[in-house]
Design an enzyme around this catalytic site. Sequence first.
Site: not given
Lengths: 243, 243
Positions: A29, A56, A69, A81-82
């Site tokens: 990801c 999941k 993720v 949330e990145s």
Amino acid sequence: MIGLRALATGDALPQVKPEVMRMYNMRFCPFAQRTRMVLLYKEIPHEVVNVNLRRKPKWLFERNPFGLVPVLEYNNEIVYESSICDDYLDELYVERPLYPKDPHRKAHCRVVMAKYDKMVPSFYKLIKPDENLRLQAKETISEEMKSLEIELGDGAFFGGPQPNMIDFHVYPWFERLTALKSIVEFDILQENNLHRLQLWQKRIEKLTCVKETMQPKEWHLEFFIGLANKNPQYDIGLPQSKV
Amino acid sequence: MIGLRALATGDALPQVKPEVMRMYNMRFCPFAQRTRMVLLYKEIPHEVVNVNLRRKPKWLFERNPFGLVPVLEYNNEIVYESSICDDYLDELYVERPLYPKDPHRKAHCRVVMAKYDKMVPSFYKLIKPDENLRLQAKETISEEMKSLEIELGDGAFFGGPQPNMIDFHVYPWFERLTALKSIVEFDILQENNLHRLQLWQKRIEKLTCVKETMQPKEWHLEFFIGLANKNPQYDIGLPQSKV
């Protein structure tokens, strides 16, 4: 690092130690890769739990209702949330700051990243069967890359002599563009004469925090093919004994 | 306030004074309303330039390539995207801070806002002709509102005794839900017994910074009807002499 194998529905949640920063991750990801690079760059002690995003585990939804993720868990707090994860880490560990102190310059960084993010859906169109869609995507990505080359200017990194948040925010897609070269049959940086970005990519890939999150081109390709066939594999490249 | 009338293609850019904070706005845009409330709450001297988002002036694209509002222009710097604008103002003007200082609690605020933003597309489905779509949207919004009610808890505002960024981030859709009640024929807060949020709405609507950005229900309705007919009017309610 615990849990190398991607944990799936039915797998138990590895025991949480509140005082240890934990990151829920998926090895391919690009959003999670951003946060992993920030953790490593800032030398924040942490553990990683890989998850299977097709099947999941229930405990992933208990942490992030969207089941995505990266997710960080630390001192009984959950962050997802990145961009929020990355800003959180930057504020929690003030060494090696990833934003300029000046609010104007910081906002400028965030605008550059927000603009880049609007290109991201085009990236996934590069591997669609429809040729027109692919060509449009190539055009959109090329324009964004030209704009990034101007932003980089003569700096070693977007942050100048040291990386800043822009560097870690945009990098994961460069790694994947390199992996895709052989199947999409073009090289966006080369075709657009974006020599500064080419040198930047070589430079950033020498940083330990980047090297440790990189995956070989062949693994990325295998993951993309799985994705296109709606059967992505999450444990590509793991030694059998650890799977 | 200069330029009450929404400026359109062909209209000249009002002369920029670099030392004056300028906000490019659309009077019915909920994202822009967030930033206007922050400007007013923090008592930041500023001017507003309203733009027509159907016939956009060329100079809007020169500031934001996506041609959206809000955009801030100050000291020859351009900032766009409502969350980035709001964070920028909060960092530039440190009085009346809109985030907790603690990185955990700040990240929690940002997670709450990010989650809320994923509900926003459902809001616009409330006025679609397809009844199933409308019912799904109502369900999604109800779930998000229940979650917000828990987040609010016993506080006067999301920030406790004083508002924080969550308050200004979510408010614009409450104002519009109230305006839509008569045409969608339901009251999401009432039907779900969300009494704390009802009281919160009354409370926040008494703040000067909110009152000054509010539009009468009738104007919102007229704007929504225009939007549904692909002919939104941007100057609803302006005195003729000023149009």
